[in-house]
Scaffold this motif. Structure first.
Motif, PDB file in Angstrom:
ATOM      1  N   GLN A  34       0.978  -1.213   0.230  1.00 54.99           N
ATOM      2  CA  GLN A  34       0.034  -0.119  -0.048  1.00 54.99           C
ATOM      3  C   GLN A  34       0.840   1.300  -0.019  1.00 54.99           C
ATOM      4  OE1 GLN A  34      -3.471   0.102  -0.159  1.00 54.99           O
ATOM      5  NE2 GLN A  34      -2.813  -1.606  -0.637  1.00 54.99           N
ATOM      6  N   LEU A  35       2.124   1.092   0.862  1.00 59.06           N
ATOM      7  CA  LEU A  35       2.881   2.572   0.667  1.00 59.06           C
ATOM      8  C   LEU A  35       3.807   2.324   0.306  1.00 59.06           C
ATOM      9  CD1 LEU A  35       3.840   1.352   4.076  1.00 59.06           C
ATOM     10  CD2 LEU A  35       2.306   3.522   3.373  1.00 59.06           C
ATOM     11  N   ILE A  36       4.194   1.249  -0.991  1.00 57.62           N
ATOM     12  CA  ILE A  36       5.092   1.838  -1.932  1.00 57.62           C
ATOM     13  C   ILE A  36       4.438   1.861  -3.282  1.00 57.62           C
ATOM     14  CG2 ILE A  36       6.729   0.105  -3.038  1.00 57.62           C
ATOM     15  CD1 ILE A  36       7.548  -1.657  -0.701  1.00 57.62           C
ATOM     16  N   LEU A  37       4.876   2.673  -4.033  1.00 62.71           N
ATOM     17  CA  LEU A  37       4.175   3.118  -5.210  1.00 62.71           C
ATOM     18  C   LEU A  37       4.544   1.737  -6.622  1.00 62.71           C
ATOM     19  CD1 LEU A  37       5.142   6.635  -6.119  1.00 62.71           C
ATOM     20  CD2 LEU A  37       2.765   5.713  -5.212  1.00 62.71           C
ATOM     21  N   VAL A  38       3.947   1.014  -6.160  1.00 62.97           N
ATOM     22  CA  VAL A  38       4.639  -0.684  -7.380  1.00 62.97           C
ATOM     23  C   VAL A  38       4.057  -0.410  -8.700  1.00 62.97           C
ATOM     24  CG1 VAL A  38       3.977  -2.089  -5.159  1.00 62.97           C
ATOM     25  CG2 VAL A  38       1.879  -0.592  -6.163  1.00 62.97           C
TER      26      VAL A  38
END
Lengths: 293, 277, 253
Positions: free
Chosen positions: C80-84
């Protein structure tokens, strides 16, 4: 699983040519180790070894289990070496690579099969209860020479380790918690250490100690010699690679013996320092206990 | 089963009646499998090993073998411009006294395979076959000590049979010492070619040398022994390897002679030095 | 009894990984390495986003179901945090190695523990976030986490921040909450029996620890603030760690 990047042709050539002129990229002598650091954790049985950029953490633990049916008088002693992707992304979880297999076999032969730990002393009730001592080797960072660092970490962790005290009374086994009784050290017989030689050149005529990762990638062969300070060989492993002259190998063994003596002294000294540090704490704890009363 | 080696000092004969510097009977054959690129069968005493070499061929999907690339690490699929040597070892369940199942992931077997692969890779001219694979499958039929040595010898013979260019024979044998690690007795004799009983009880090592030189390709010692014992053991081992090389060479030459006699191979220029009939 | 030592962290401790961090707090020491974005294996490859691979390794013994559970919790939170979406078909690999965890002196530890160890979660989250920052992986927000236990003492409820193993054993419930730097609730895991009101109380406490607004310029006010809420200020800690790292890295300028 991405593969480990191989050094370029230029890089390889540079390293080899420099070695032929008796020069190493980090300015060491050919038979010189990188700065070696050994620290112990707050808990018993945790050793952290740093060898240049290579870093190994070993943790020893013990629990009471049932001995193997074919060895009722022996305790269980295992060394677990699982290389995680932390070491290098080329290592995968639950899929042992060749490096991992060879490392674990080497530690097994050096420490376990050489009888460094007296496994008979781990037996509590013959055929029913015994100690299972386990050392977990965590390679945090791999910059060459994992074996020597790992072996040192395992030996240091086991010598630092204390297992819970036990007593037998009328066939009843009591295992004391650390709060009840001070844990006791393992019955340790001798301290073996690994020394790894790397060979370079077409005939393997250049022998180098403590290779870095780059050097390991360009070497033509290696030989790991395990010894203790009494001059007993515990294991030799030159598993293939470019053939090296037999006389040179004998010479390597003799140099290895002097290095092993240095390691042995280092571990002894660090253990003594740690004991002193802890003893001060023990004295303080005693005072506090008196105050409580 | 404890073995009484103390009788050695009385007659200077070992448990199987050999002197200190005697090899066991070595029987070897090459080209045992008609369909294979190269094959061999080798007996060292009661240690019996079979080897089949396939390749150099296009690298197939990876199977449960251990690869030893050329010098400097294994390059998958021979990507580094060199053929990859892949060794698989199967130890038959009936090969030793106590029937044991050897799983695929058995670390000891993997280590043996890796050792054979790396030893061969250094002797074979792998750079002549880029992007290819040499598959060596070894089958252990019976074990009575000196297993690694037998594996290396069998693999060498099979590679010769497969016609893969190599520098020289990689010949291996074991050497031991009559002293136990605890005793630092100077009167200890070195021993050549250990059998299973001796291997269990005495310190020993496996040596493999390249051809007739004193250059050691493999040196494996798995027992505790005084450092001063090493020199004697190594000297005897290297000497044994030279004897072993002669035996392997004879096997190859005999086979070659017979093949020419039988007319399976045309008498070529390169074979002139081989005195036929 | 409670090891309420101030959290400590070091960034870039492992020279051979893209990013790494070592974090210790409340007796837990965790080292993390982050590699990424790197080539993903075919089976892990997503056509539109990066695969976040989390590996939790215990200090002793092999990882079992409880490590897998922690991994799945971390994996879903960190994705959710990482800009995957920025790195399709690639892999971001986070390895968390537990180095030290507080031991209960009153019980002999068993190697294989089936029960979930929630109290380690904040350390894992915190280390992972620090390592991701150190690796320069683009993120939507950072996160802070804390563990809280509810214990009954002398008939009264008591909320314990960063409980020790002993307190967890004797307490009634354990809660782990993680918040993003925007103040959103990222992760809430609870174990034990508790009422909704108790959970609300836990939530408020955790929020106070994790999401305190940036400290006032005045040192005095900060000191007062600390006293008012109690417990460590995780967000400020994260920020100051990064700041000191940046200052050290840009020392030459």
């Amino acid at each position: 699983m991405p593969r480990e990047a191989e050094p370029s042709l230029n890089e390889k050539q540079f390293v080899i040519q420099a070695l032929q002129e008796n020069l190493r990229l980090d300015g060491r002598e050919l038979d010189q180790y990188r700065p070696l650091e050994l620290t112990f954790g707050d808990q018993y049985g945790v050793a952290d070894v740093t060898l240049g950029n290579t870093r190994i953490l070993a943790k020893a633990t013990a629990e009471v289990t049932v001995p193997y049916a074919d060895r009722p008088l022996d305790g269980i002693f295992t060394i677990a070496t699982e290389l995680s992707p932390m070491t290098s992304p080329a290592f995968e979880v639950n899929r042992p690579t060749e490096t991992e297999v060879l490392l674990s076999r080497l530690l097994e032969k050096t420490v376990r099969r050489s009888g460094a730990l007296d496994t008979e002393s781990l037996c509590l009730v013959a055929g029913q209860k015994c100690w299972s001592v386990r050392v977990d080797v965590h390679a945090l960072s791999h910059d060459g020479n994992l074996t020597d660092a790992a072996c040192l970490a395992v030996v240091a962790a086991l010598r630092h380790f204390r297992k819970p005290d036990t007593s037998m009374e009328g066939g009843r086994l009591t295992v004391y918690t650390p709060a009840e009784r001070e844990p006791v050290p393992l019955s340790w017989l001798h301290s073996p250490f690994c020394v790894t030689w790397s060979f370079f050149g077409d005939e393997g005529e250049l022998a180098v100690l403590d290779a870095t990762w780059l050097e390991e990638q360009v070497r033509v062969g290696s030989c790991t010699i395990s010894l203790n300070k009494h001059g007993e060989i515990c294991q030799i492993a030159k598993l293939g690679g470019t053939p090296v002259d037999a006389v040179a190998l004998l010479q390597c063994t003799n140099v290895a013996l002097t290095k092993v003596k240095e390691f042995s002294d280092l571990v002894d000294q660090k253990l003594a320092e740690d004991l002193k540090r802890r003893d001060k704490g023990g004295f303080m704890a005693e005072l506090r206990a008196e105050n409580d009363r | 089963m404890p073995l009484d080696t103390s009788t050695y000092n009385l007659a200077l004969l070992r448990v199987d009646g050999r002197r200190w510097n005697e090899l066991r009977r070595v029987h070897a054959q090459i080209r045992t499998q008609a369909a294979a690129d190269g094959s061999s069968y080798l007996e060292m005493g009661h240690t019996k090993v079979m080897c089949v070499v396939t390749g150099p061929s296009e690298p197939g999907p990876r199977r449960g073998g251990v690869a030893g690339g050329g010098s400097g690490g294994a390059g998958a699929g021979g990507a580094g411009g060199k053929a990859e040597v892949v060794v698989g070892i199967v130890i038959a369940g009936f090969s030793s006294v106590d029937r044991k199942r050897h799983g695929r992931g058995d670390k000891r077997t993997l280590e043996l395979a890796s050792t054979v692969a790396n030893a061969l890779a250094a002797s074979l001219h792998t750079h002549l076959f880029p992007h290819s694979q040499i598959n060596v499958s070894l089958h252990v039929l019976s074990q009575d000590g000196s297993l690694l040595a037998a594996l290396i010898n069998a693999a060498t013979l099979a590679c010769v049979d497969a016609g893969i260019p190599m520098t020289d024979y990689v010949a291996a044998c074991t050497a031991g010492s009559t002293s136990t690690y605890a005793a630092n007795d100077e009167g200890a004799d070195p021993l050549l070619d250990l059998n299973h009983q001796e291997e269990q009880e005495l310190p020993g090592l496996t040596v493999a040398t390249l051809g007739e030189s004193d250059r050691v390709a493999v040196l494996v010692c798995e027992s505790r022994v005084q450092v001063s014992r090493l020199e004697g053991m190594l000297a005897v081992g290297v000497d044994g390897c030279k004897q072993m090389r002669e035996i392997l060479d004879r096997v190859v030459r005999d086979k070659g002679r017979r093949m020419i006699q039988e007319g399976t191979v045309e008498k070529g220029v390169g074979l002139d030095d081989m005195d036929v009939d | 009894m409670t090891a309420t030592t101030a959290p400590e962290a070091a960034l870039g401790v492992l020279p051979r990984s893209d990013g790494s961090a070592k974090y210790s707090h409340a007796g837990y020491t965790v080292t993390a390495s982050v590699n990424g974005p790197i080539e993903a294996q075919r089976r892990d490859e997503h056509a539109y986003e990066a695969h976040v691979d989390v590996v939790v390794r215990p200090a002793a013994g092999v990882g079992g179901t409880r490590e897998r559970h922690l991994e799945s919790l971390l994996q879903s939170s960190l994705s959710q945090l990482i800009l995957v979406k920025n790195f399709p078909r690639s892999l971001i690999q986070i390895v968390l190695q537990v180095e030290d965890s507080p031991e209960n002196d009153y019980v002999n530890t068993k190697l294989v523990q089936a029960s979930l160890n929630l109290a380690i979660m904040p350390a894992l989250v915190q280390t992972a976030v620090l390592a991701l920052l150190s690796a320069g992986v683009p993120m939507r927000a950072t996160a802070t986490a804390t563990a809280i236990a509810i214990a009954r003492q002398d008939g009264a409820q008591r909320i314990i921040v960063d409980p020790s193993p002993r307190e967890i054993e004797t307490g009634r419930s354990v809660h782990v909450l993680a918040f993003t730097s925007h103040g959103g609730l990222l992760l809430a895991e609870s174990e034990g029996d508790f009422t909704v009101r108790e959970w609300d109380e836990v939530y408020e406490t955790a929020r106070a620890i994790c999401c305190r607004s940036a400290p006032a310029k005045d040192g005095m006010a900060m000191l007062l603030d600390d006293e008012a809420t109690g417990g460590p200020d995780m967000r400020h800690f994260l920020r100051s760690t990064m700041e000191s790292k940046v200052v050290a890295d840009l020392h030459w300028k």
